[in-house]
Design an enzyme around this catalytic site. Sequence first.
Site, short mmCIF file in Angstrom:
data_model
loop_
_atom_site.label_atom_id
_atom_site.label_comp_id
_atom_site.label_asym_id
_atom_site.label_seq_id
_atom_site.Cartn_x
_atom_site.Cartn_y
_atom_site.Cartn_z
N GLU A 135 -2.96 -4.68 -3.06
CA GLU A 135 -3.42 -5.63 -4.08
C GLU A 135 -3.53 -4.97 -5.44
O GLU A 135 -3.17 -5.53 -6.47
CB GLU A 135 -4.79 -6.21 -3.69
CG GLU A 135 -4.79 -7.03 -2.41
CD GLU A 135 -5.03 -6.20 -1.15
OE1 GLU A 135 -4.67 -5.00 -1.12
OE2 GLU A 135 -5.59 -6.75 -0.19
N CYS A 178 -10.49 -3.67 -4.08
CA CYS A 178 -9.45 -4.58 -4.60
C CYS A 178 -10.07 -5.84 -5.18
O CYS A 178 -9.62 -6.37 -6.20
CB CYS A 178 -8.43 -4.91 -3.52
SG CYS A 178 -7.35 -3.51 -3.16
N ASN A 228 0.83 -1.21 0.00
CA ASN A 228 0.00 0.00 0.00
C ASN A 228 0.86 1.25 0.00
O ASN A 228 1.90 1.32 0.66
CB ASN A 228 -1.04 0.00 1.13
CG ASN A 228 -0.51 -0.32 2.50
OD1 ASN A 228 0.46 -1.04 2.65
ND2 ASN A 228 -1.15 0.24 3.52
N CYS A 254 -4.19 0.62 -2.40
CA CYS A 254 -3.99 -0.64 -1.66
C CYS A 254 -2.89 -1.48 -2.32
O CYS A 254 -2.61 -1.35 -3.52
CB CYS A 254 -5.27 -1.46 -1.68
SG CYS A 254 -6.61 -0.79 -0.71
N CYS A 289 -9.97 -5.65 0.42
CA CYS A 289 -11.14 -4.76 0.49
C CYS A 289 -11.99 -4.91 -0.77
O CYS A 289 -11.57 -5.50 -1.77
CB CYS A 289 -10.70 -3.31 0.67
SG CYS A 289 -10.09 -2.53 -0.83
N1 THU Z 1 -5.30 -1.64 2.45
C1 THU Z 1 -4.74 -2.44 1.51
O1 THU Z 1 -3.60 -2.24 1.08
N2 THU Z 1 -5.47 -3.50 1.07
C2 THU Z 1 -6.73 -3.80 1.49
O2 THU Z 1 -7.35 -4.71 0.95
C3 THU Z 1 -7.31 -3.07 2.61
C4 THU Z 1 -6.63 -1.83 3.00
C5 THU Z 1 -4.55 -0.47 2.90
C6 THU Z 1 -5.12 0.84 2.47
C7 THU Z 1 -4.59 1.77 3.53
O3 THU Z 1 -3.29 2.18 3.15
C8 THU Z 1 -4.48 0.89 4.77
O4 THU Z 1 -4.51 -0.45 4.31
C9 THU Z 1 -5.61 1.10 5.78
O5 THU Z 1 -6.85 0.99 5.18
#
Ligand code: THU
Length: 160
Positions: free
Chosen positions: A75, A115, A62, A73, A112
């Site tokens: 992913e 993603c 991220n 994110c 999430c």
């Molecule tokens: N995040 C991800 O990288 N992937 C996900 O599927 C959920 C959330 C990151 C986004 C943000 O930088 C941090 O996690 C908190 O939400």
Amino acid sequence: MKEIKIESTLYVYDSMDELSEEIRNLMRKAIEARNKAYAPYSKFNVGAALLLDNGEVVTGNNQENASYPSGLCAERTAIYYAGATYPKSQILRMAITAASQNQETTSPIPPCGACRQAVAEYEVKQNAPIEIYFMGETGPVAKSNSLANLLPLIFDSSAL
Ligand code: THU
């Protein structure tokens, strides 16, 4: 009126030790990526690693931004890089791991919704399932046999 039930199936491994060598190595790459995440605002580091059918492993983490919605994110960072670099390759599997800088994350953290939608695009494009493995910092690893299994009522190009 009729009722429609939608089911998803997950397989849960007690820990990384239960994974095959290949998946464990992919998860290790996701951990390496997670450790390089840029998450100064949420303090929540996420790493993703993709294994492609050409043998390449593509990773992402991220990337946050002072303008919060401009961040991305792990992913999507990983899968867009894979799509941009190896547009003709199939994505076989994806390993994801998340760790908070504040407390130990011991349960599997699923990708999430945004993603899932992004990964779904590539699964539909390649017409073959992408296995998804996800975990916290320690503890069990959950496996989904496909992205579609994680995203019931998928929206894809067939609707357009
Ligand atoms: N995040 C991800 O990288 N992937 C996900 O599927 C959920 C959330 C990151 C986004 C943000 O930088 C941090 O996690 C908190 O939400």
